[in-house]
Design a protein around this motif. Structure first.
Motif, PDB file in Angstrom:
ATOM      1  N   VAL A 108       0.843  -1.203   0.000  1.00  0.00           N
ATOM      2  CA  VAL A 108       0.000   0.000   0.000  1.00  0.00           C
ATOM      3  C   VAL A 108       0.876   1.249   0.000  1.00  0.00           C
ATOM      4  O   VAL A 108       0.663   2.176  -0.794  1.00  0.00           O
ATOM      5  CB  VAL A 108      -0.978   0.004   1.203  1.00  0.00           C
ATOM      6  N   CYS A 112       1.043   3.928  -3.045  1.00  0.00           N
ATOM      7  CA  CYS A 112       0.715   5.342  -2.823  1.00  0.00           C
ATOM      8  C   CYS A 112       1.868   6.242  -3.244  1.00  0.00           C
ATOM      9  O   CYS A 112       1.651   7.298  -3.853  1.00  0.00           O
ATOM     10  CB  CYS A 112       0.354   5.583  -1.358  1.00  0.00           C
ATOM     11  N   PRO A 119      -3.298   6.592   1.218  1.00  0.00           N
ATOM     12  CA  PRO A 119      -3.910   5.260   1.313  1.00  0.00           C
ATOM     13  C   PRO A 119      -5.431   5.268   1.164  1.00  0.00           C
ATOM     14  O   PRO A 119      -6.001   4.335   0.604  1.00  0.00           O
ATOM     15  CB  PRO A 119      -3.484   4.774   2.707  1.00  0.00           C
ATOM     16  N   ALA A 120      -6.092   6.305   1.610  1.00  0.00           N
ATOM     17  CA  ALA A 120      -7.559   6.378   1.491  1.00  0.00           C
ATOM     18  C   ALA A 120      -8.004   6.289   0.028  1.00  0.00           C
ATOM     19  O   ALA A 120      -9.110   5.804  -0.252  1.00  0.00           O
ATOM     20  CB  ALA A 120      -8.075   7.656   2.133  1.00  0.00           C
ATOM     21  N   GLU A 123      -8.885   2.763  -0.924  1.00  0.00           N
ATOM     22  CA  GLU A 123      -9.852   2.058  -0.081  1.00  0.00           C
ATOM     23  C   GLU A 123     -10.946   1.332  -0.866  1.00  0.00           C
ATOM     24  O   GLU A 123     -11.249   0.166  -0.594  1.00  0.00           O
ATOM     25  CB  GLU A 123     -10.485   3.021   0.919  1.00  0.00           C
ATOM     26  N   ALA A 124     -11.548   1.967  -1.826  1.00  0.00           N
ATOM     27  CA  ALA A 124     -12.648   1.335  -2.568  1.00  0.00           C
ATOM     28  C   ALA A 124     -12.163   0.119  -3.350  1.00  0.00           C
ATOM     29  O   ALA A 124     -12.841  -0.918  -3.382  1.00  0.00           O
ATOM     30  CB  ALA A 124     -13.300   2.357  -3.509  1.00  0.00           C
ATOM     31  N   ASP A 125     -10.987   0.230  -3.956  1.00  0.00           N
ATOM     32  CA  ASP A 125     -10.433  -0.914  -4.686  1.00  0.00           C
ATOM     33  C   ASP A 125     -10.031  -2.022  -3.729  1.00  0.00           C
ATOM     34  O   ASP A 125     -10.228  -3.208  -4.002  1.00  0.00           O
ATOM     35  CB  ASP A 125      -9.240  -0.463  -5.538  1.00  0.00           C
ATOM     36  N   PHE A 126      -9.474  -1.645  -2.600  1.00  0.00           N
ATOM     37  CA  PHE A 126      -9.092  -2.593  -1.559  1.00  0.00           C
ATOM     38  C   PHE A 126     -10.328  -3.366  -1.090  1.00  0.00           C
ATOM     39  O   PHE A 126     -10.294  -4.590  -0.945  1.00  0.00           O
ATOM     40  CB  PHE A 126      -8.448  -1.824  -0.399  1.00  0.00           C
ATOM     41  N   ASP A 127     -11.424  -2.657  -0.864  1.00  0.00           N
ATOM     42  CA  ASP A 127     -12.668  -3.305  -0.451  1.00  0.00           C
ATOM     43  C   ASP A 127     -13.162  -4.275  -1.518  1.00  0.00           C
ATOM     44  O   ASP A 127     -13.687  -5.349  -1.211  1.00  0.00           O
ATOM     45  CB  ASP A 127     -13.752  -2.272  -0.145  1.00  0.00           C
TER      46      ASP A 127
END
Length: 145
Positions: A108, A112, A119-120, A123-127
């Motif tokens: 991560v 970044c 990092p935020a 987040e959507a892709d990580f989820d």
């Protein structure tokens, strides 16, 4: 992404089926291929970020298993990869523990830095990757058992 998938496929072809690294590699290859297909079909909010994170994450794993001296978190899997008393599920869990517990945070940060984001932003892709893991859980469990 194709380069990491090719390296993972080559590793799969090279290792004996019961080798602990081969067991984890098959699990991870399934996940990575599914994520790659999801990226290609628009299932991720930011395909560029999702691919960058996926590639950096996979490269950390591949570097660890190809290294003369892997990070300490990978050593249990690597040292006991051919032990006859260890079940495939245990090998997979040892790899998952090392990869998520150690490599994910570093991937991560590297992602970044390379993309110039916080990092935020991932987040959507990580989820979405988490959703992918959930969708594959039963299939992977059946394979391991």
């Amino acid at each position: 992404m194709e380069a990491v998938l090719a390296r993972m496929r080559a590793l799969d072809e090279r290792l004996p089926e019961r080798d602990g690294v081969a067991v984890f590699n098959r699990v991870y290859l399934t996940v990575t291929q599914t994520v790659h297909e999801g990226i290609a079909h628009g299932a991720f909010p930011s395909p560029r970020r999702a691919e960058a994170l996926s590639v950096r994450f996979a490269e950390r794993y591949l570097t660890a298993v190809e290294a003369d001296r892997a990070p300490a978190c990978w050593r249990p899997l690597l040292q006991y990869r051919r032990h006859p008393g260890i079940r495939p599920l245990q090998h997979a869990l040892a790899g998952i523990n090392a990869h998520i517990g150690h490599d994910l945070a570093l991937a991560v940060v590297a992602t970044c830095r390379s993309l110039g984001c916080e990092p935020a932003a991932l987040e959507a892709d990580f989820d979405r990757v988490g959703d992918t893991l959930v969708s594959l859980e039963e299939h992977i469990r059946e394979d391991l058992m």
